[in-house]
Scaffold this active site. Structure first.
Site, PDB file in Angstrom:
ATOM      1  N   HIS A 163       0.805  -1.162   0.161  1.00  0.00           N
ATOM      2  CA  HIS A 163       0.037   0.156   0.062  1.00  0.00           C
ATOM      3  C   HIS A 163       0.928   1.210  -0.052  1.00  0.00           C
ATOM      4  O   HIS A 163       0.626   2.579  -0.715  1.00  0.00           O
ATOM      5  CB  HIS A 163      -0.827  -0.092   1.085  1.00  0.00           C
ATOM      6  N   HIS A 195      -9.709   3.087  -0.074  1.00  0.00           N
ATOM      7  CA  HIS A 195      -9.590   2.686   1.189  1.00  0.00           C
ATOM      8  C   HIS A 195     -10.707   1.573   1.108  1.00  0.00           C
ATOM      9  O   HIS A 195     -11.607   1.661   1.909  1.00  0.00           O
ATOM     10  CB  HIS A 195     -10.138   3.861   2.082  1.00  0.00           C
TER      11      HIS A 195
END
Length: 751
Positions: free
Chosen positions: A54, A105
């Site tokens: 990420h 997200h």
């Protein structure tokens, strides 16, 4: 007692739980090689979050480099900041610049839908704030499993409430986006949030720690145990059949604190006392310190004892990994610290000096008087592992492409086509999304010129001149599954067209690239092809990629999501008074179809509705020259005041575009379908098309403009004052009946 650097030298053989932190064997060996010893537990925590998928983009870097080959000039001038910064910054004229970016997200929003989505909005807002801009609007692109699935009923309402709750509390209008449904997102929803901000050129700020002796100040919320390893680790793992393999605490947002932080930060900028700034996102203090130090001209010392804590029992590793929200870090000259603290106190924002910029190139962090981190910050922030993962074209794609929707049976009887139009309007990916958008404030701040359900959001930037921007956020995952190269281009083309139909000039893009596991060579092929598609399309359209986000490991067990390259396009309009709306406005106006319709049904909504979710064939042709020509026509027509309305043709085809144009103001139409195949005429999803309406007095001028730019144009009918959608010589649908079919699905499913 903390694991110190001295202890790490003395105990080289201590076993460390690096695998539990997501660090691979070879990565752990690389960390030891970099340090010349084993890492301390605090250093291991930092490397684990900063080298996560990420944060480090370790599987995508080799492909993302291709974006750097593009020109960094927009049609309005050079980029003021581009890839590598918190967000791209575009000169829009009159001394104004706009910064915009989208981020994902996804996994946190499955674990805890409300907070996952809310903190996604909060995080992207702080990225924009960190560039020196005032955030002025948000958008979101949401994807869920089938509308009738129980888990969708758990996730979707929470996500929508989180997006709306956080954005509404911040006072930011949510001006656009999309909501889509597909079985591949069941268990792995996508929550992509975009924020846009405005600044004057001279107000641009970058994330740099410069000036030996300058103070490092942490300001905003105190650090807690929420979100330890949250987005950084959670978004770097594949979900198993029952949910996330790891469930670290999802961040908890406080939008009222964020609002204070925004106003405080903007006043700090205005006071001219910030030398460098970084928001806290994924990886928390680990990210802020290493990124600031690595981009600066020195090192940094930080004393963790000084970090304000909500939980005094946090270990130093937890403090470094916490992703608690509403925090920023600034670099400030000593002479300005008192003024900095004074402004923070005015806004009731906690601020603490936690360190300083040092001579040299080391990031040193102490805890209880002992050194627990001593690293070169570049190795943490920018020199992580880079994987050129294997990829290959899937063997199954040839059979998929051969299974064309164009070859499937179609019933062209008037009765069947009429029924099909109602069914297409009721498909969840086409149906009215008011159930979602009514939970968002679209007009707060008073500068929303266009908002949902228009094709793009539009915001006024300057009240005196009318200068404004338009934004659209789109993806077509069905097309991308059939051909990721063309699918990415079609996603870009749709967002580009959605901006163009408002009368704005598309000038730049951001992206949010959502794919399955990078450890699957077929997924990596999809990713690589999508990147190539976007690079080639941007080069031909003459617009740059300003930045973006990559989200991988979006799959449940071995089943990946459909490849979903979400593309945000920003356009500039010199005077928002010339903007175009999508709804028919005047009875008697001529209705025209701009662009060429081909027999292109593969990947379409018609295919899914008529043949029980079938997906096969190849996507529509991409003719980027035609998209640009259409945009040029629409922009010039808007400036001349020729058009009453303009609406893009995309999901559902011409039938949906006409119906939606009628729904806006309750005005029906009478049109004659072009061609001899009503299914193709109504439901083909050929690109580079728009439906426009205008007074007959301007018809010849528009036709001449289209001829000048080589845009096909056909007059297909007129706007009527009645309540019918009339397809002359074929069938008629009562406007209210069509509207009911379109409006019913989400309220019926969600209550």
């Amino acid at each position: 007692m903390a694991d110190t650097v001295e202890n790490a030298f003395q105990t080289p053989d201590v076993e460390q739980p690096y695998a539990a932190l997501g660090v691979k064997d070879d990565e752990y060996l690389r960390i030891k090689e970099i340090l010349g010893r084993r890492p301390t537990s605090a250093e291991l925590a930092m490397y684990s979050v900063m080298w996560s998928e990420h944060c480090s983009y370790k599987s995508s870097k080799v492909h993302l480099k291709k974006f750097g080959e593009l020109s960094q000039d927009t049609p309005r001038g050079p980029l003021l900041a581009g890839i590598g910064e918190n967000a791209g910054v575009v000169d829009i004229g009159q001394g104004y610049a706009v910064t915009f970016k989208a981020e994902s997200h996804n996994h946190p929003s499955y674990v805890e839908p409300y907070q996952g989505a809310a903190t996604g909005v909060g995080g992207i807002v702080r990225d924009i704030l960190a560039m020196g801009a005032r955030p002025i609007g948000v958008m979101d692109s949401l994807r869920f499993g089938p509308l009738d699935e129980p888990d969708t009923h758990r996730v979707l309402p929470g996500v929508v409430a989180g997006v709306g709750g956080y954005g509404n509390c911040l006072g930011l209008p949510n001006v656009g986006g999309e909501v889509q449904f597909d079985p591949s997102y069941l268990g792995n929803p996508l929550v992509n949030a975009l924020c846009v901000g405005v600044l004057r050129h001279e107000d641009l700020h970058l994330a740099r720690a410069t000036g030996v002796g300058n103070q490092v100040i942490l300001f905003g919320a105190a650090t807690g145990g929420d979100g330890i390893g949250g987005a950084s680790i959670l978004a770097s793992e594949t979900f198993d059949e029952t949910g996330p393999a790891k469930r670290p605490s999802v961040q908890v947002g406080d939008p009222f604190m964020e609002k204070l932080l925004i106003e405080c930060t903007l006043e700090l900028f205005q006071a001219g006392i910030v030398n460098g700034i970084q928001d806290f996102g994924a990886a928390g203090i680990s990210c802020a310190t290493s990124e600031l130090a690595s981009a600066g001209d020195g090192g940094m010392f930080v004393n963790l004892d000084l970090v304000p804590l909500r939980d005094p029992n946090l270990a130093p590793e937890e403090i470094l990994m916490s992703e608690s929200q509403e925090r920023m870090m600034a670099v400030v000259e000593p002479a300005n610290v008192a003024r900095f603290m004074e402004i923070c106190a005015k806004w009731d924002v906690l601020a603490t000096v936690v360190g300083e910029v040092t001579d040299g190139d080391r990031l040193i962090i102490s805890w209880h008087g002992e050194t627990i981190v001593d690293v070169d910050p570049k190795t943490v922030a920018h020199e992580g592992p880079v994987y050129d993962r294997p990829y290959h074209r899937p063997g199954w794609i040839d059979a998929l492409n051969a299974d064309r929707a164009e070859d499937l049976p179609r019933d062209n009887s008037a009765y069947a086509v009429r029924a099909m139009l109602l069914r297409v309007l009721a498909h969840p990916n086409v149906a009215d999304k008011t159930w979602v958008t009514q939970q968002y404030d679209r007009y707060v701040r008073g500068n929303s010129v266009l908002a949902q359900p228009e094709d793009a959001g539009m915001l006024r930037i300057d009240e005196s001149t009318g200068l404004g921007i338009a934004l659209a956020l789109d993806a077509n995952s069905r097309f991308s599954y059939l051909n990721p190269y063309l699918g990415a281009q079609l996603s870009l083309a749709e967002a580009y067209r959605n901006v163009a139909v408002t009368g704005a000039e598309p000038v730049a893009i951001t992206d949010c690239l959502n794919f399955g596991s990078p450890e699957d060579p077929e997924v990596m092929w999809q990713f690589s092809e999508a990147i190539l598609g976007l690079v080639d399309a941007c080069r031909e359209l003459g617009i740059p990629v300003t930045g973006g986000n990559v989200s991988l490991y979006n799959q449940t067990a071995s089943t990946p999501i459909l490849p979903t390259p979400t593309v945000g396009v920003m356009g500039v309009i010199d005077d928002v008074a010339t903007r175009l709306r999508s709804g028919f406005t005047h009875p008697g106006d001529a209705v025209l179809l701009l662009g060429e319709t081909r027999e292109e049904l593969s990947g379409s909504i018609w295919e899914a509705v008529a043949h029980d979710g079938h997906l096969g064939g190849t996507p529509p042709q991409v003719v980027l020259g035609a998209e640009k020509a259409l945009a040029d026509v629409l922009g010039e027509a808007a400036r001349r005041g020729l058009l009453s309305s303009a609406h893009d043709v995309s999901e559902g085809g011409l039938g949906v575009a006409l119906a939606e144009s009628a729904f806006r103001n309750g005005l029906g139409f009478a049109v004659t379908l072009p061609g001899d195949d009503p299914t193709v005429a109504l439901f083909s999803e050929s690109a580079a098309r728009a439906v426009v309406s205008l007074s007959g007095a301007y018809l010849a001028e528009l036709e001449a403009l289209c001829a000048q730019h080589g845009v096909p144009v056909a007059r297909i009918g007129e706007v009527t004052g009645g309540g019918e959608l009339e397809f002359v010589g074929a069938f008629t649908v009562d406007l209210d009946e069509a509207r009911r079919a379109w409006e019913a699905p989400l309220p019926a499913a969600l209550g």
